[in-house]
Design a protein around this motif. Structure first.
Motif, PDB file in Angstrom:
ATOM      1  N   SER A  59       3.987  -0.135   5.254  1.00  0.00           N
ATOM      2  CA  SER A  59       3.275   0.026   3.996  1.00  0.00           C
ATOM      3  C   SER A  59       2.747  -1.306   3.472  1.00  0.00           C
ATOM      4  O   SER A  59       1.923  -1.336   2.564  1.00  0.00           O
ATOM      5  CB  SER A  59       4.195   0.638   2.936  1.00  0.00           C
ATOM      6  N   TYR A  60       3.215  -2.395   4.025  1.00  0.00           N
ATOM      7  CA  TYR A  60       2.832  -3.731   3.581  1.00  0.00           C
ATOM      8  C   TYR A  60       1.875  -4.329   4.601  1.00  0.00           C
ATOM      9  O   TYR A  60       2.174  -4.403   5.783  1.00  0.00           O
ATOM     10  CB  TYR A  60       4.069  -4.612   3.404  1.00  0.00           C
ATOM     11  N   GLU A 111       0.811  -1.209   0.000  1.00  0.00           N
ATOM     12  CA  GLU A 111       0.000   0.000   0.000  1.00  0.00           C
ATOM     13  C   GLU A 111       0.849   1.266   0.000  1.00  0.00           C
ATOM     14  O   GLU A 111       0.366   2.351   0.314  1.00  0.00           O
ATOM     15  CB  GLU A 111      -0.961  -0.044   1.183  1.00  0.00           C
ATOM     16  N   SER A 112       2.114   1.130  -0.412  1.00  0.00           N
ATOM     17  CA  SER A 112       3.015   2.284  -0.436  1.00  0.00           C
ATOM     18  C   SER A 112       2.620   3.313  -1.492  1.00  0.00           C
ATOM     19  O   SER A 112       2.981   4.476  -1.397  1.00  0.00           O
ATOM     20  CB  SER A 112       4.460   1.833  -0.668  1.00  0.00           C
ATOM     21  N   ARG A 117       0.575  12.092   0.877  1.00  0.00           N
ATOM     22  CA  ARG A 117       1.361  10.856   0.738  1.00  0.00           C
ATOM     23  C   ARG A 117       2.255  10.651   1.952  1.00  0.00           C
ATOM     24  O   ARG A 117       2.802  11.594   2.501  1.00  0.00           O
ATOM     25  CB  ARG A 117       2.224  10.915  -0.514  1.00  0.00           C
ATOM     26  N   GLU A 118       2.385   9.396   2.329  1.00  0.00           N
ATOM     27  CA  GLU A 118       3.268   9.011   3.424  1.00  0.00           C
ATOM     28  C   GLU A 118       4.500   8.334   2.828  1.00  0.00           C
ATOM     29  O   GLU A 118       4.409   7.668   1.787  1.00  0.00           O
ATOM     30  CB  GLU A 118       2.560   8.034   4.356  1.00  0.00           C
ATOM     31  N   PRO A 119       5.654   8.457   3.471  1.00  0.00           N
ATOM     32  CA  PRO A 119       6.843   7.753   2.955  1.00  0.00           C
ATOM     33  C   PRO A 119       6.677   6.234   3.097  1.00  0.00           C
ATOM     34  O   PRO A 119       5.964   5.766   3.992  1.00  0.00           O
ATOM     35  CB  PRO A 119       7.974   8.270   3.848  1.00  0.00           C
ATOM     36  N   GLU A 120       7.319   5.493   2.208  1.00  0.00           N
ATOM     37  CA  GLU A 120       7.257   4.036   2.262  1.00  0.00           C
ATOM     38  C   GLU A 120       8.038   3.530   3.465  1.00  0.00           C
ATOM     39  O   GLU A 120       9.179   3.927   3.697  1.00  0.00           O
ATOM     40  CB  GLU A 120       7.829   3.434   0.984  1.00  0.00           C
TER      41      GLU A 120
END
Length: 60
Positions: A39-40, A17-18, A32-35
């Motif tokens: 994120s998974y 979901e990155s 946006r959020e950083p990966e």
């Protein structure tokens, strides 16, 4: 997929979901959020088959 009897099944999958983000409708800007490792997402779902033979997710 793991079948459980005639009318049950379990599905487990991982989602990256990155690339997902929220867009502010008023400003048009992306939030946006950083990966990161968060994120998974690992999903485990339960499905049942109804009387018409259609598989439906009944629990996540």
């Amino acid at each position: 997929m793991t079948i459980s009897g005639d009318n049950g099944a379990y599905v487990t999958y991982c989602s990256d979901e990155s690339k997902a983000y929220i867009k502010n409708k008023k400003t048009g800007k992306d939030d946006r959020e950083p990966e990161t490792a968060n994120s998974y997402v690992l999903y485990s779902t339960e499905l049942t088959r109804n009387a018409d033979g259609v598989w439906r997710t009944t629990d996540v």
